[in-house]
Design an enzyme around this catalytic site. Structure first.
Site, short mmCIF file in Angstrom:
data_model
loop_
_atom_site.label_atom_id
_atom_site.label_comp_id
_atom_site.label_asym_id
_atom_site.label_seq_id
_atom_site.Cartn_x
_atom_site.Cartn_y
_atom_site.Cartn_z
N SER A 141 0.87 -1.19 0.00
CA SER A 141 0.00 0.00 0.00
C SER A 141 0.90 1.22 0.00
O SER A 141 2.06 1.14 0.41
CB SER A 141 -0.86 0.01 1.28
OG SER A 141 -1.53 1.24 1.43
N TYR A 154 -1.65 -1.43 10.45
CA TYR A 154 -1.71 -1.65 9.00
C TYR A 154 -0.44 -1.14 8.32
O TYR A 154 0.18 -1.83 7.50
CB TYR A 154 -2.96 -0.95 8.46
CG TYR A 154 -3.20 -1.06 6.98
CD1 TYR A 154 -3.71 -2.23 6.41
CD2 TYR A 154 -2.96 0.03 6.13
CE1 TYR A 154 -3.96 -2.31 5.05
CE2 TYR A 154 -3.21 -0.04 4.78
CZ TYR A 154 -3.72 -1.21 4.23
OH TYR A 154 -3.97 -1.29 2.88
#
Ligand SMILES: NC(=O)c1ccc[n+]([C@@H]2O[C@H](COP(=O)([O-])OP(=O)(O)OC[C@H]3O[C@@H](n4cnc5c(N)ncnc54)[C@H](O)[C@@H]3O)[C@@H](O)[C@H]2O)c1
Length: 263
Positions: A141, A154
């Site tokens: 990401s 995350y």
């Protein structure tokens, strides 16, 4: 067809980027193992691929459970005889400011987004290496490269995925294995109608943040995954590719001259 004769295992492929990738790979001739924790949606994806003339099978898998990952890899081999491509893509996300994040949210996020990627890679390598090679794609990401508010677990997991990618690439570079990461920016994985239901202020802020002025589509990420899965990327390994409409190219500073992306 760019993946003729190959078998791909894609985790988190019942929905979103994983689903688009499963459908794309199948159209390019791959047999696809749709691996997901969501039985109903995952089965539907595999059924649709087969209905459209492709080859696919669903296996219910929670990638944080090592026994289920072992079973996923065994299933792929029993259904299609080999694994050429592993796309680690499933995720879950516990959010909260660093001081308020629960231990459970932290652990679950790391278990799925980092340990699950490593363990799936480990088991798939056990099949790929004796077969003479393969390709591993990890969905990271932009949050792997910089911070987003409340996403400590995350972001930490995705940053770990970037270096897991690099180590996998160099450890197995002479065993015919390539491993690369994809770093998506904001990708809209729901319907157009659902986007219209996003509060105005939020959708405006989202679109403003991306220089291209729109969110990405899962199919666009699938195209990048296809390049990385195919022999067209035969000298690409250990890399991470941004796919973010220019989001990460900015410093985040406001325009001092008043000029902006909207001109
Ligand atoms: N959509 C974005 O804006 C965006 C941005 C950056 C990175 N990503 C990354 O892209 C990947 C796909 O995201 P998406 O937006 O398509 O998500 P999505 O929510 O549309 O799909 C995720 C899938 O993962 C499955 N899943 C969840 N936990 C699982 C588990 N433990 N085991 C197996 N499957 C599990 C879900 O059932 C779902 O089908 C993720 O790794 C995510 O971090 C997405």
């Amino acid at each position: 067809m760019r993946l003729e004769g190959k078998t791909a295992v894609i985790t988190g492929s019942a929905h979103g980027i994983g689903r688009a990738t499963a459908e794309r790979f199948a159209r390019e001739g791959a047999a696809v193992v749709v691996a997901d924790i969501n039985q109903e949606l995952g089965q539907r994806v595999a059924d649709r691929i087969r209905k459209d003339g492709g080859r696919a099978a669903f296996v219910e898998t929670d990638i944080s459970d090592h026994a289920q990952v072992d079973a996923m890899v065994e299933f792929a081999c029993s259904q299609f005889g080999r694994i050429d491509i592993l796309h680690n893509n499933a995720y879950t996300l516990g959010a909260g400011r660093v001081g308020e994040l629960s231990t459970d949210d932290w652990q679950r996020t790391i278990d799925v987004c980092l340990t699950g990627y490593w363990y799936s890679t480990k088991v798939a390598l056990g099949v790929m290496v004796p077969n003479g090679g393969g390709v591993i794609i990890n969905t990271a990401s932009v949050a792997a490269l910089a911070a987003d508010y409340t996403l400590a677990a995350y972001s930490a997991a995705k940053a770990g995925v970037i270096n897991l990618t690099r180590v996998t690439a160099i450890d197995y570079a002479r065993k015919g294995i390539r491993c690369n990461a994809i770093c998506p920016g904001p990708i809209w994985t729901h319907s157009e109608k659902a986007f219209q239901e996003v509060p105005d202020e939020m959708s405006k802020a989202l679109l403003h943040a991306v220089p291209m002025g729109r969110l990405g589509r899962p199919e666009e990420v699938a195209n990048l995954a296809l390049f990385l899965a195919s022999d067209e990327s035969s000298f690409v390994t250990g890399s991470h590719c941004l796919i973010d409409g220019g989001l990460f190219a900015q410093t985040g500073m406001p325009s001092l001259s008043g000029a902006g992306a909207e001109w």
